[in-house]
Design a protein around this motif. Structure first.
Motif, PDB file in Angstrom:
ATOM      1  N   CYS A 100      22.613 118.765 -52.078  1.00 18.92           N
ATOM      2  CA  CYS A 100      22.442 118.934 -50.623  1.00 18.92           C
ATOM      3  C   CYS A 100      23.254 117.952 -49.785  1.00 18.92           C
ATOM      4  O   CYS A 100      23.224 118.011 -48.554  1.00 18.92           O
ATOM      5  CB  CYS A 100      20.963 118.799 -50.250  1.00 18.92           C
ATOM      6  SG  CYS A 100      19.925 120.163 -50.817  1.00 18.92           S
ATOM      7  N   ASN A 101      23.983 117.037 -50.427  1.00 19.60           N
ATOM      8  CA  ASN A 101      24.801 116.061 -49.692  1.00 19.60           C
ATOM      9  C   ASN A 101      23.975 115.251 -48.684  1.00 19.60           C
ATOM     10  O   ASN A 101      24.298 115.186 -47.505  1.00 19.60           O
ATOM     11  CB  ASN A 101      25.945 116.773 -48.957  1.00 19.60           C
ATOM     12  CG  ASN A 101      26.834 117.553 -49.904  1.00 19.60           C
ATOM     13  OD1 ASN A 101      27.218 117.049 -50.954  1.00 19.60           O
ATOM     14  ND2 ASN A 101      27.158 118.792 -49.528  1.00 19.60           N
ATOM     15  N   CYS A 102      22.886 114.633 -49.181  1.00 21.56           N
ATOM     16  CA  CYS A 102      21.964 113.916 -48.291  1.00 21.56           C
ATOM     17  C   CYS A 102      22.220 112.409 -48.214  1.00 21.56           C
ATOM     18  O   CYS A 102      21.459 111.688 -47.555  1.00 21.56           O
ATOM     19  CB  CYS A 102      20.516 114.132 -48.748  1.00 21.56           C
ATOM     20  SG  CYS A 102      19.984 115.849 -48.793  1.00 21.56           S
ATOM     21  N   ASP A 103      23.258 111.935 -48.868  1.00 28.16           N
ATOM     22  CA  ASP A 103      23.464 110.488 -48.948  1.00 28.16           C
ATOM     23  C   ASP A 103      23.574 109.822 -47.580  1.00 28.16           C
ATOM     24  O   ASP A 103      23.131 108.687 -47.394  1.00 28.16           O
ATOM     25  CB  ASP A 103      24.718 110.182 -49.770  1.00 28.16           C
ATOM     26  CG  ASP A 103      24.540 110.533 -51.242  1.00 28.16           C
ATOM     27  OD1 ASP A 103      23.375 110.680 -51.651  1.00 28.16           O
ATOM     28  OD2 ASP A 103      25.549 110.677 -51.952  1.00 28.16           O
ATOM     29  N   ASP A 104      24.198 110.505 -46.622  1.00 25.16           N
ATOM     30  CA  ASP A 104      24.397 109.907 -45.300  1.00 25.16           C
ATOM     31  C   ASP A 104      23.369 110.378 -44.275  1.00 25.16           C
ATOM     32  O   ASP A 104      23.531 110.152 -43.075  1.00 25.16           O
ATOM     33  CB  ASP A 104      25.807 110.232 -44.790  1.00 25.16           C
ATOM     34  CG  ASP A 104      26.878 109.555 -45.638  1.00 25.16           C
ATOM     35  OD1 ASP A 104      26.679 108.376 -45.989  1.00 25.16           O
ATOM     36  OD2 ASP A 104      27.890 110.204 -45.961  1.00 25.16           O
ATOM     37  N   SER A 105      22.320 111.030 -44.748  1.00 27.78           N
ATOM     38  CA  SER A 105      21.291 111.527 -43.825  1.00 27.78           C
ATOM     39  C   SER A 105      20.446 110.376 -43.294  1.00 27.78           C
ATOM     40  O   SER A 105      19.993 109.514 -44.062  1.00 27.78           O
ATOM     41  CB  SER A 105      20.388 112.545 -44.528  1.00 27.78           C
ATOM     42  OG  SER A 105      21.125 113.667 -44.952  1.00 27.78           O
ATOM     43  N   LYS A 106      20.254 110.362 -42.001  1.00 26.17           N
ATOM     44  CA  LYS A 106      19.418 109.343 -41.375  1.00 26.17           C
ATOM     45  C   LYS A 106      17.946 109.694 -41.546  1.00 26.17           C
ATOM     46  O   LYS A 106      17.578 110.832 -41.831  1.00 26.17           O
ATOM     47  CB  LYS A 106      19.753 109.222 -39.885  1.00 26.17           C
ATOM     48  CG  LYS A 106      21.157 108.733 -39.607  1.00 26.17           C
ATOM     49  CD  LYS A 106      21.345 107.300 -40.036  1.00 26.17           C
ATOM     50  CE  LYS A 106      22.716 106.776 -39.650  1.00 26.17           C
ATOM     51  NZ  LYS A 106      22.913 105.379 -40.058  1.00 26.17           N
ATOM     52  N   TYR A 107      17.100 108.687 -41.339  1.00 22.04           N
ATOM     53  CA  TYR A 107      15.659 108.894 -41.477  1.00 22.04           C
ATOM     54  C   TYR A 107      15.157 109.800 -40.362  1.00 22.04           C
ATOM     55  O   TYR A 107      15.178 109.449 -39.178  1.00 22.04           O
ATOM     56  CB  TYR A 107      14.933 107.555 -41.429  1.00 22.04           C
ATOM     57  CG  TYR A 107      13.452 107.655 -41.676  1.00 22.04           C
ATOM     58  CD1 TYR A 107      12.963 107.877 -42.955  1.00 22.04           C
ATOM     59  CD2 TYR A 107      12.536 107.532 -40.636  1.00 22.04           C
ATOM     60  CE1 TYR A 107      11.602 107.966 -43.203  1.00 22.04           C
ATOM     61  CE2 TYR A 107      11.176 107.618 -40.866  1.00 22.04           C
ATOM     62  CZ  TYR A 107      10.702 107.839 -42.160  1.00 22.04           C
ATOM     63  OH  TYR A 107       9.352 107.930 -42.382  1.00 22.04           O
TER      64      TYR A 107
END
Length: 689
Positions: free
Chosen positions: A466-473
């Motif tokens: 899902c490419n969530c590494d740079d997702s903010k809280y």
């Protein structure tokens, strides 16, 4: 020095007659008490908005404690101001301090004026989304990411303005504002209370202190309400947020209240400056005794002294002799250090101050970090929990101050009994803090966090692509399982109905579909915001316990202050207050917030990470937080109780109520003229011609 500057109300050489009727202790109590109310509002407003400041400028709690220590550092450095102010015009020195407190409020607004609300807050508004649509962009906000959102905005560090969100400038401004505020706080406590004590009967001091303490205690209650309404307003009031105040990303208008408080303090600075150096003494009579009696008589009626004295039947046989009027010596550095050594070597004062140090270390976490404690333990919104807990607990303190002030003035309990009550109150606090260790509520699971093994792995098989590494809280909740996910992306959500709900989420418990007839919209959907547990009962228990302890603590305060006043010479009272503030600041108010900030950070499980740097904490280990927090507080409170026992023993014979005061029996006769003193020597008829 001009007599008008000493005895008359006015400012800048203007002393109107209509203003002189307000030069009395009752009016001073009102002004001083309401000034304390506003100052307390500022203190509690900072406490409530603290978590918002941490989120806005990405400040860890330990760093916050260090920043707030600016208040106490300046109090230590202001000790010499207490000395000079104590032998000078105390109301005007006090006015300078209040003016600095006003300035500190406006300094706190500067970070918002310079840096604004921040990109994170702007991205959560309807205006931001509408702007993206108008620009025909397909990009979505990186604060609302979904699975496989390859167009989501990535964090760009090289071009970031470091000082914008998490740099040195906002933190320095907050520290500097607290530094300036500390000077005002020092002068308020060091000069105001001693001015009141010196211009009133010693037997009335407990009641007067009770009134001023009670008025000051109303301040936090009003401050809680002010903070509550400001925090309900979005950080940019004219924009429309897509989240509400229950969302952990919500930023309230923290800066708005400081403008209001700064203006109020500026007004009180002018009011307090109007009071004279000494409050005029009214003609009063105290029963005669065989001891030396002093009479203060105006110079312009010296030749008519016999006539004035004959008007008072009880003093017809009083014999007097003129003595030289003593002027206050000019303060100097040599006398300052001599006085400082004399005060610091006072065993009773030292023991009382150490009792205050450990007592404050025991209760300061429930003041400085009360908003965070309520957020973490009882899942309240920022400011939402304090608007209930704050006023309720503070009302109990007001009642405690009024009751203890009345009781002590009415019955004058002997020192051993009065100070034994402090031992009882401290013991009760320590017991309650131990009870709070076990006062908890339902713990909500957070996907990817193993609490038992303290392992954090937000990437699972369901969201690995899902490419969530740079997702903010941006937490979302799966209501059926009461599981919180860090973001819609981490929940594996591929679609969104609107900005408040997401569906087709691969990480939810799909086995629940059977209970809903395979209705995938219900079973694999999540809603914006973290899941909430049922914390009502635990919250009520916390409020009741804190309310009882605050009432008991308030009844102890006046006894401690009386000991500080009466265990030193009259001329040392102001400097003794300054020494008390210095010791309390150096050993309690400075290290306390830093220590508890470190404890809070130690229990953090999920940090805000920006360009490899940790910012504020988003998720805590609730059990670890509660255990470390309350155990440490209980330990310090118990040590404080031991010093209370020492104070009770050492001060058992201290004259707390001025029964042996040198001024007992004085009768003041005065008008607009200068004052001279007379003492009893022989019959009046032989001394006056």
């Amino acid at each position: 020095m001009s007599e008008k500057k000493i005895k008359y109300c006015g400012l800048f050489g203007y002393y109107p007659k209509w203003l002189q009727k307000y030069a009395n202790s009752k009016i001073f109590i009102i002004v001083y008490g309401f000034l304390g109310l506003v100052q307390a509002m500022a203190f509690i407003y900072m406490t409530v908005t603290l978590t918002t400041l941490e989120k806005r400028f990405k400040i860890p709690s330990q760093t916050t404690g260090l920043i707030l220590s600016g208040n106490e550092i300046s109090q230590i450095l202001s000790l010499i101001l207490i000395y000079y102010g104590g032998v000078g015009h105390r109301p005007k020195w006090l006015a300078v301090g209040v003016g600095l407190s006003s300035l500190s409020c406006f300094i706190l607004v500067i970070p918002h004026l310079i840096y604004g609300p921040g990109e994170a807050a702007l991205a959560l508004t309807q205006e931001y989304l509408a702007k993206n649509i108008k620009m025909n962009t397909t990009q979505k906000s990186d604060f609302l990411p979904i699975c496989n959102d390859k167009n989501s905005i990535k964090e760009i560090c090289a071009n970031d303005d470091w000082s914008d969100d998490d740099g040195i400038v906002p933190r320095f401004l907050i520290f500097f504002s607290q530094f300036v505020l500390g000077i005002g706080t020092t002068l308020y406590f060091g000069l105001g209370q001693t001015y009141l004590d010196d211009n009133s009967k010693k037997s009335n001091t407990p009641m007067l202190l009770g009134v001023t303490f009670a008025l000051r205690t109303f301040g936090p209650a009003v401050g809680f309400i002010l903070a509550y309404f400001c925090m309900k307003i979005y950080i940019v009031p004219d924009l429309h947020p897509i989240i509400n105040e229950k969302d952990p990303r919500w930023l309230g208008a923290w800066w708005l209240g400081w403008i209001f408080l700064g203006l109020l303090l500026a007004i009180f600075s002018l009011l307090i400056a109007l009071f004279p150096r000494e409050l005029p003494k009214k003609l009063h009579k105290i029963s005669n005794d065989k001891n030396m009696t002093e009479v203060e008589v105006p110079l312009n009626i010296e030749n008519n002294l016999q006539k004035n004295l004959n008007d008072i039947d009880e003093l017809n046989n009083l014999s007097i002799e003129k003595i030289d009027s003593q002027q206050d010596d000019e303060p100097n550095i040599k006398d300052f250090f001599t006085t400082l050594i004399r005060v610091c070597s006072n065993k009773i004062l030292l023991c009382n101050n150490l009792s205050a140090v450990f007592g404050i270390l025991g209760v300061i976490p429930y003041m400085t970090f009360i908003a965070k404690y309520l957020e973490v333990q009882f899942e309240t919104s920022a400011g939402g929990g304090t608007v209930i807990t704050g006023p309720i607990s503070l009302i109990s303190m007001v009642l405690g101050f009024f009751f203890s002030g009345w009781f002590i003035s009415k019955f004058n309990p002997r020192p051993s009994r009065l100070l034994s009550w402090n031992v009882f109150g401290g013991t009760l606090w320590a017991v309650v803090q131990i009870i709070l260790i076990f006062n908890t509520c339902e713990i909500i699971e957070h996907h990817g966090i193993d609490r038992q093994n303290l392992i954090i792995n937000l990437t699972d098989t369901c969201n690995v692509n899902c490419n969530c590494d740079d997702s903010k809280y941006s937490p979302v909740c799966h209501q059926a399982t009461k599981t919180t996910f860090m973001s819609p992306c981490h929940a594996g959500c591929k679609n969104s109905n609107d900005t408040k709900s997401y569906y087709n989420c691969s990480c939810v418990d799909l086995s629940l579909k059977k209970n809903y007839n395979n209705d995938t919209v219900i079973n694999d959907s999540v809603t914006v915001g973290p899941c909430k547990g049922d914390c009502t009962n635990a919250y009520i228990i916390f409020m009741i316990l804190i309310m009882i302890c605050n009432f008991i603590s308030a009844t102890e305060r006046i006894g401690n202050v009386l000991v500080n006043y009466r265990c030193v010479d009259k001329k040392d009272k102001s400097i003794s207050q300054g020494v008390t503030l210095m010791i309390v600041s150096l050993f309690a108010l400075i290290p306390g917030p830093i220590l508890y900030g470190a404890i809070i950070d130690k229990s953090c499980l999920l940090w805000e990470n920006s360009c490899g740097e940790n910012g504020n904490c988003w998720h805590y280990d609730k059990e670890k937080f509660r255990l470390l927090f309350n155990t440490t507080a209980s330990f310090f409170t118990f040590i404080g109780v031991l010093f209370d026992v020492g104070v009770c023993y050492l001060a058992r014979n201290v004259d707390l109520y001025g029964k042996n005061d040198d001024d007992k029996g004085i009768i003041f006769i005065q008008d607009e003229a200068n004052i001279v003193k007379y003492k009893k020597t022989k019959k009046v008829s032989d001394n006056i011609t």
